[in-house]
Enzyme design. Structure first.
Site, PDB file in Angstrom:
ATOM      1  N   CYS A  58       0.866  -1.176   0.000  1.00  0.00           N
ATOM      2  CA  CYS A  58       0.000   0.000   0.000  1.00  0.00           C
ATOM      3  C   CYS A  58       0.907   1.232   0.000  1.00  0.00           C
ATOM      4  O   CYS A  58       1.802   1.339   0.844  1.00  0.00           O
ATOM      5  CB  CYS A  58      -0.912   0.007   1.216  1.00  0.00           C
ATOM      6  SG  CYS A  58      -1.868   1.539   1.363  1.00  0.00           S
ATOM      7  N   VAL A  99       5.423 -14.169 -23.783  1.00  0.00           N
ATOM      8  CA  VAL A  99       6.221 -13.956 -22.586  1.00  0.00           C
ATOM      9  C   VAL A  99       6.634 -15.308 -22.000  1.00  0.00           C
ATOM     10  O   VAL A  99       5.840 -16.251 -21.967  1.00  0.00           O
ATOM     11  CB  VAL A  99       5.466 -13.094 -21.539  1.00  0.00           C
ATOM     12  CG1 VAL A  99       4.263 -13.819 -20.963  1.00  0.00           C
ATOM     13  CG2 VAL A  99       6.398 -12.638 -20.429  1.00  0.00           C
ATOM     14  N   GLU A 100       7.876 -15.380 -21.587  1.00  0.00           N
ATOM     15  CA  GLU A 100       8.391 -16.596 -20.960  1.00  0.00           C
ATOM     16  C   GLU A 100       7.905 -16.614 -19.517  1.00  0.00           C
ATOM     17  O   GLU A 100       8.016 -15.619 -18.804  1.00  0.00           O
ATOM     18  CB  GLU A 100       9.922 -16.598 -21.056  1.00  0.00           C
ATOM     19  CG  GLU A 100      10.568 -17.923 -20.698  1.00  0.00           C
ATOM     20  CD  GLU A 100      10.693 -18.111 -19.206  1.00  0.00           C
ATOM     21  OE1 GLU A 100      10.350 -19.209 -18.729  1.00  0.00           O
ATOM     22  OE2 GLU A 100      11.119 -17.161 -18.511  1.00  0.00           O
ATOM     23  N   SER A 101       7.351 -17.738 -19.068  1.00  0.00           N
ATOM     24  CA  SER A 101       6.631 -17.791 -17.792  1.00  0.00           C
ATOM     25  C   SER A 101       7.518 -17.558 -16.564  1.00  0.00           C
ATOM     26  O   SER A 101       7.087 -16.929 -15.599  1.00  0.00           O
ATOM     27  CB  SER A 101       5.871 -19.103 -17.652  1.00  0.00           C
ATOM     28  OG  SER A 101       6.751 -20.202 -17.688  1.00  0.00           O
ATOM     29  N   HIS A 131      -3.909  -0.907  -5.993  1.00  0.00           N
ATOM     30  CA  HIS A 131      -4.260  -2.103  -6.767  1.00  0.00           C
ATOM     31  C   HIS A 131      -4.521  -1.752  -8.231  1.00  0.00           C
ATOM     32  O   HIS A 131      -4.058  -2.445  -9.143  1.00  0.00           O
ATOM     33  CB  HIS A 131      -5.513  -2.779  -6.213  1.00  0.00           C
ATOM     34  CG  HIS A 131      -5.434  -3.173  -4.774  1.00  0.00           C
ATOM     35  ND1 HIS A 131      -4.264  -3.496  -4.129  1.00  0.00           N
ATOM     36  CD2 HIS A 131      -6.410  -3.309  -3.843  1.00  0.00           C
ATOM     37  CE1 HIS A 131      -4.517  -3.807  -2.876  1.00  0.00           C
ATOM     38  NE2 HIS A 131      -5.817  -3.695  -2.667  1.00  0.00           N
ATOM     39  N   GLU A 132      -5.283  -0.681  -8.436  1.00  0.00           N
ATOM     40  CA  GLU A 132      -5.639  -0.273  -9.799  1.00  0.00           C
ATOM     41  C   GLU A 132      -4.392   0.060 -10.617  1.00  0.00           C
ATOM     42  O   GLU A 132      -4.318  -0.256 -11.806  1.00  0.00           O
ATOM     43  CB  GLU A 132      -6.571   0.954  -9.763  1.00  0.00           C
ATOM     44  CG  GLU A 132      -7.878   0.713  -9.042  1.00  0.00           C
ATOM     45  CD  GLU A 132      -7.821   0.945  -7.528  1.00  0.00           C
ATOM     46  OE1 GLU A 132      -8.909   1.001  -6.917  1.00  0.00           O
ATOM     47  OE2 GLU A 132      -6.714   1.070  -6.946  1.00  0.00           O
ATOM     48  N   ASP A 182      -0.270  -5.905   0.488  1.00  0.00           N
ATOM     49  CA  ASP A 182      -1.546  -6.264  -0.123  1.00  0.00           C
ATOM     50  C   ASP A 182      -1.331  -7.577  -0.863  1.00  0.00           C
ATOM     51  O   ASP A 182      -0.352  -7.724  -1.600  1.00  0.00           O
ATOM     52  CB  ASP A 182      -2.004  -5.184  -1.102  1.00  0.00           C
ATOM     53  CG  ASP A 182      -2.436  -3.916  -0.396  1.00  0.00           C
ATOM     54  OD1 ASP A 182      -3.146  -4.021   0.613  1.00  0.00           O
ATOM     55  OD2 ASP A 182      -2.071  -2.828  -0.869  1.00  0.00           O
TER      56      ASP A 182
END
Length: 166
Positions: free
Chosen positions: A57, A79-81, A98-99, A64
């Site tokens: 936060c 994308v490589e995981s 969060h947004e 969070d």
């Protein structure tokens, strides 16, 4: 059609199979790696679920926790995981709402992959009695993917899930 992964593709991946993985504790989009999509002639979804996403936060510095859902239709690059895992891990000490986290992740992946379509949905554990579940998406403009993004956003969460075990 091709079979097997090209050696040049594999040589570019520095994290996959590495036993000496270094974890970064600050936001680092530079850790992301790509490889060529072997099926660029086909539309298909690639979905990632990260149930241990953590950020801080920006106001309180408290952690969070949430699950990050990433779905995309690749174009030329994927994308490589393992690099994605390390990238998401790099948010651990990153202070953002969060947004913002959800939008930053989507923007970084758009910049990296130029996908046909992508959506990122964060489902965060409640703090103070409220959960925050931001969703964003993107489709290439002036294509069916742009129209798809518009429709999915308009219809997003019309039928929210039942309360789960959060």
């Amino acid at each position: 059609m091709t079979t097997g992964r090209k050696k040049e593709d594999l040589d570019r991946l520095t994290l996959l199979g590495s036993q000496g993985t270094a974890y970064t504790f600050t936001y680092d989009p530079g850790v992301l790696e790509t490889f060529d999509n072997k099926h660029p002639y086909r539309d298909y979804f690639v979905k990632f679920n990260c149930p241990e996403f953590t950020s801080l936060c920006p106001m309180t510095g408290q952690p969070d926790f949430g699950t990050m859902y990433i779905s995309y239709i690749p174009d030329v690059k994927m994308v490589e995981s393992k690099s994605l895992k390390l990238y998401l891990f790099s948010f651990r000490n990153h202070g953002d709402f969060h947004e913002d986290c959800v939008n930053i992740i989507m923007n970084d992946l758009i910049g990296l992959l130029a996908p046909r379509y992508i959506e990122v949905w964060g489902k965060f554990t409640p703090r103070g009695g409220i959960s925050i579940d931001p969703y964003c998406n993107y489709g290439k403009p002036d294509t069916k993917y742009g129209r798809m993004a518009e429709q999915r956003l308009l219809q997003h969460d019309l039928y929210p899930e039942k309360v789960d075990n959060r």
